[in-house]
Design a protein around this motif. Sequence first.
Motif, PDB file in Angstrom:
ATOM      1  N   LEU A  64       0.838  -1.167   0.142  1.00  0.00           N
ATOM      2  CA  LEU A  64      -0.013  -0.069  -0.102  1.00  0.00           C
ATOM      3  C   LEU A  64       0.986   1.373  -0.008  1.00  0.00           C
ATOM      4  N   SER A  65       0.375   2.257  -0.558  1.00  0.00           N
ATOM      5  CA  SER A  65       1.101   3.615  -0.912  1.00  0.00           C
ATOM      6  C   SER A  65       0.146   4.638  -0.740  1.00  0.00           C
ATOM      7  N   SER A  66       0.723   5.683  -0.652  1.00  0.00           N
ATOM      8  CA  SER A  66      -0.311   6.967  -0.484  1.00  0.00           C
ATOM      9  C   SER A  66       0.335   8.213  -1.450  1.00  0.00           C
ATOM     10  N   SER A  67      -0.621   9.302  -1.616  1.00  0.00           N
ATOM     11  CA  SER A  67      -0.019  10.585  -2.226  1.00  0.00           C
ATOM     12  C   SER A  67      -0.670  11.627  -1.654  1.00  0.00           C
ATOM     13  N   ALA A  68      -0.391  12.761  -2.068  1.00  0.00           N
ATOM     14  CA  ALA A  68      -1.296  13.899  -1.456  1.00  0.00           C
ATOM     15  C   ALA A  68      -2.799  13.897  -1.767  1.00  0.00           C
ATOM     16  N   PHE A  69      -3.544  14.565  -0.945  1.00  0.00           N
ATOM     17  CA  PHE A  69      -4.885  14.442  -0.871  1.00  0.00           C
ATOM     18  C   PHE A  69      -5.488  15.667  -1.888  1.00  0.00           C
ATOM     19  N   PRO A  70      -5.990  15.508  -2.810  1.00  0.00           N
ATOM     20  CA  PRO A  70      -6.698  16.384  -3.890  1.00  0.00           C
ATOM     21  C   PRO A  70      -7.874  16.800  -3.132  1.00  0.00           C
ATOM     22  N   TRP A  71      -7.930  17.415  -2.056  1.00  0.00           N
ATOM     23  CA  TRP A  71      -9.208  17.670  -1.219  1.00  0.00           C
ATOM     24  C   TRP A  71     -10.247  18.440  -2.095  1.00  0.00           C
ATOM     25  N   LEU A  72      -9.873  19.356  -2.978  1.00  0.00           N
ATOM     26  CA  LEU A  72     -10.881  20.275  -3.581  1.00  0.00           C
ATOM     27  C   LEU A  72     -11.833  19.397  -4.703  1.00  0.00           C
ATOM     28  N   ALA A  73     -10.981  18.749  -5.496  1.00  0.00           N
ATOM     29  CA  ALA A  73     -11.620  18.019  -6.484  1.00  0.00           C
ATOM     30  C   ALA A  73     -12.389  16.678  -5.899  1.00  0.00           C
ATOM     31  N   THR A  74     -11.863  16.236  -4.853  1.00  0.00           N
ATOM     32  CA  THR A  74     -12.623  15.228  -4.100  1.00  0.00           C
ATOM     33  C   THR A  74     -13.868  15.703  -3.587  1.00  0.00           C
ATOM     34  N   VAL A  75     -14.114  16.849  -2.990  1.00  0.00           N
ATOM     35  CA  VAL A  75     -15.349  17.433  -2.311  1.00  0.00           C
ATOM     36  C   VAL A  75     -16.067  17.637  -3.330  1.00  0.00           C
ATOM     37  N   LEU A  76     -15.529  18.506  -4.834  1.00  0.00           N
ATOM     38  CA  LEU A  76     -16.612  18.855  -5.605  1.00  0.00           C
ATOM     39  C   LEU A  76     -17.044  17.796  -6.725  1.00  0.00           C
ATOM     40  N   GLY A  77     -16.251  16.712  -6.717  1.00  0.00           N
ATOM     41  CA  GLY A  77     -16.336  15.486  -7.569  1.00  0.00           C
ATOM     42  C   GLY A  77     -17.339  14.587  -6.941  1.00  0.00           C
ATOM     43  N   ALA A  78     -17.167  14.343  -5.360  1.00  0.00           N
ATOM     44  CA  ALA A  78     -17.984  13.233  -4.756  1.00  0.00           C
ATOM     45  C   ALA A  78     -19.127  13.973  -4.640  1.00  0.00           C
ATOM     46  N   PHE A  79     -19.531  15.223  -4.590  1.00  0.00           N
ATOM     47  CA  PHE A  79     -20.711  15.833  -4.216  1.00  0.00           C
ATOM     48  C   PHE A  79     -21.511  15.730  -5.468  1.00  0.00           C
ATOM     49  N   LEU A  80     -20.698  15.987  -6.697  1.00  0.00           N
ATOM     50  CA  LEU A  80     -21.503  15.824  -7.891  1.00  0.00           C
ATOM     51  C   LEU A  80     -21.851  14.478  -8.504  1.00  0.00           C
ATOM     52  N   PHE A  81     -20.928  13.522  -7.795  1.00  0.00           N
ATOM     53  CA  PHE A  81     -21.146  12.303  -8.174  1.00  0.00           C
ATOM     54  C   PHE A  81     -22.518  11.796  -7.449  1.00  0.00           C
ATOM     55  N   GLY A  82     -22.742  11.986  -6.088  1.00  0.00           N
ATOM     56  CA  GLY A  82     -23.763  11.739  -5.395  1.00  0.00           C
ATOM     57  C   GLY A  82     -25.108  12.185  -6.043  1.00  0.00           C
ATOM     58  N   PHE A  83     -24.914  13.397  -6.438  1.00  0.00           N
ATOM     59  CA  PHE A  83     -26.153  13.858  -6.944  1.00  0.00           C
ATOM     60  C   PHE A  83     -26.644  13.264  -8.240  1.00  0.00           C
ATOM     61  N   ALA A  84     -25.669  12.993  -9.117  1.00  0.00           N
ATOM     62  CA  ALA A  84     -25.934  12.316 -10.497  1.00  0.00           C
ATOM     63  C   ALA A  84     -26.356  10.785 -10.171  1.00  0.00           C
ATOM     64  N   ILE A  85     -25.938  10.023  -9.255  1.00  0.00           N
ATOM     65  CA  ILE A  85     -26.336   8.953  -9.174  1.00  0.00           C
ATOM     66  C   ILE A  85     -28.159   8.695  -9.128  1.00  0.00           C
ATOM     67  N   VAL A  86     -28.492   9.636  -8.358  1.00  0.00           N
ATOM     68  CA  VAL A  86     -29.862   9.574  -8.313  1.00  0.00           C
ATOM     69  C   VAL A  86     -30.472   9.973  -9.500  1.00  0.00           C
ATOM     70  N   LEU A  87     -30.046  10.842 -10.358  1.00  0.00           N
ATOM     71  CA  LEU A  87     -30.599  11.140 -11.768  1.00  0.00           C
ATOM     72  C   LEU A  87     -30.422   9.947 -12.661  1.00  0.00           C
ATOM     73  N   ALA A  88     -29.462   9.295 -12.533  1.00  0.00           N
ATOM     74  CA  ALA A  88     -29.160   7.868 -13.257  1.00  0.00           C
ATOM     75  C   ALA A  88     -29.821   6.854 -12.798  1.00  0.00           C
ATOM     76  N   GLY A  89     -30.284   6.789 -11.719  1.00  0.00           N
ATOM     77  CA  GLY A  89     -31.062   5.779 -11.168  1.00  0.00           C
ATOM     78  C   GLY A  89     -29.875   4.715 -10.613  1.00  0.00           C
ATOM     79  N   GLY A  90     -28.946   4.839 -10.525  1.00  0.00           N
ATOM     80  CA  GLY A  90     -27.821   4.053 -10.035  1.00  0.00           C
ATOM     81  C   GLY A  90     -26.285   4.421  -9.902  1.00  0.00           C
ATOM     82  N   CYS A  91     -25.670   4.047  -9.181  1.00  0.00           N
ATOM     83  CA  CYS A  91     -24.107   4.380  -9.415  1.00  0.00           C
ATOM     84  C   CYS A  91     -23.319   3.692 -10.568  1.00  0.00           C
ATOM     85  N   ALA A  92     -22.217   3.684 -10.426  1.00  0.00           N
ATOM     86  CA  ALA A  92     -21.332   2.975 -11.775  1.00  0.00           C
ATOM     87  C   ALA A  92     -21.658   1.580 -11.674  1.00  0.00           C
ATOM     88  N   THR A  93     -21.556   0.707 -10.734  1.00  0.00           N
ATOM     89  CA  THR A  93     -21.756  -0.479 -10.589  1.00  0.00           C
ATOM     90  C   THR A  93     -23.150  -0.931 -10.714  1.00  0.00           C
TER      91      THR A  93
END
Length: 376
Positions: A64-93
Amino acid sequence: MLLTGLVLGIALGFAMQRGRFCVTGAFRDLWVTGNTRWLTAFLIVIAVQSVGVFTLDAVGVISLSSSAFPWLATVLGAFLFGFAIVLAGGCATGTYYRAGEGLVGSWLALIFYALFSAISKTGVLATGVSGIRSVTVEASTVHGLLGVSPWLMVTLLATAVVLLARHHLRKRPGARLATLPPRKHGIAHLLFEKQWGAFTTALVIAGLAILAWPLSWATGREAGLGITGPSSNIVNYLVSGDAEVIDWGVYLVLGILTGAFIAAKGSGEFRIRIPDAVTTVRSIAGGALMGIGASLAGGCTIGNAMVNTASFQLQGWVAFGFMILGTGLATRLFITGPSKARSARNAAARESPGQGAAALGSPTQTAHATRTSVRR
């Protein structure tokens, strides 16, 4: 070795379809009913996988390894993704396995999810996505930030999940629904007819998620389960013909689709279902926003909220939280909001028929509202 991705994907798609393992539903239930049963099942996958991942790391199978945390993209992208899965009727899987059931709306969501994942990773949106993801902080893991052993985090998570599961298992079961006599027997009955419980399904998926790590690493892909990157790679292959992008993850997602189809056909649940116009538009929009959101956040509900959380990456846990918040907003806008408004109007009509009729508007407006409600 790449074919192990296909085999594991088939097993994963089969388990998700038969167990109706819907992450979108788990997140949405929090906001609609307050029920945490499916969220607990999701946390079981994380906790069990966490034990497996750190064990594999300890014995040297993976590193296991780790790298710097892209906090801004994570916050924006995750919120957008969570909003989108309701529209799409399901998440990726969920979109993959529902596409395997014959839902055309999920086909559309899946196509646009993969397309916009590729556009965001290697296309015209790539520069912007990379720029936002370059905003980072050095902290990368929860245990690193706290200065404690990762096994302490594993123990705390496992204990909390055991208590949650115990809480749900001790609840008095509801009335059993009448069922038809089984048509299949033995293994066929267990696989295709018998209802899979939420926690049983979670344990199966957790085992597959652990197995994904060494199988993927053996091919040079140093990661566990992942959906967004492989979906993007499929589009890039179709556009460029570059066979080098076909990795273990691509075989995995193709296997999920195949496994879900096998499960749906075997259980009699496969049927081509054409969505109405509103659902079609929402599926396309949801799929596109999922692709952008997952690329920004660095993963979807699997890569981030299930896999990165298991290794206690900050990106995973922050994404997990903001996906739930995004789902909450979309649920309020598209599910609970309109229903509450209708309930209020109905209550007003019962209290004062004359005033209720006036509040509902003209017959034309009422008819339009009725048609809108049916479409929803």
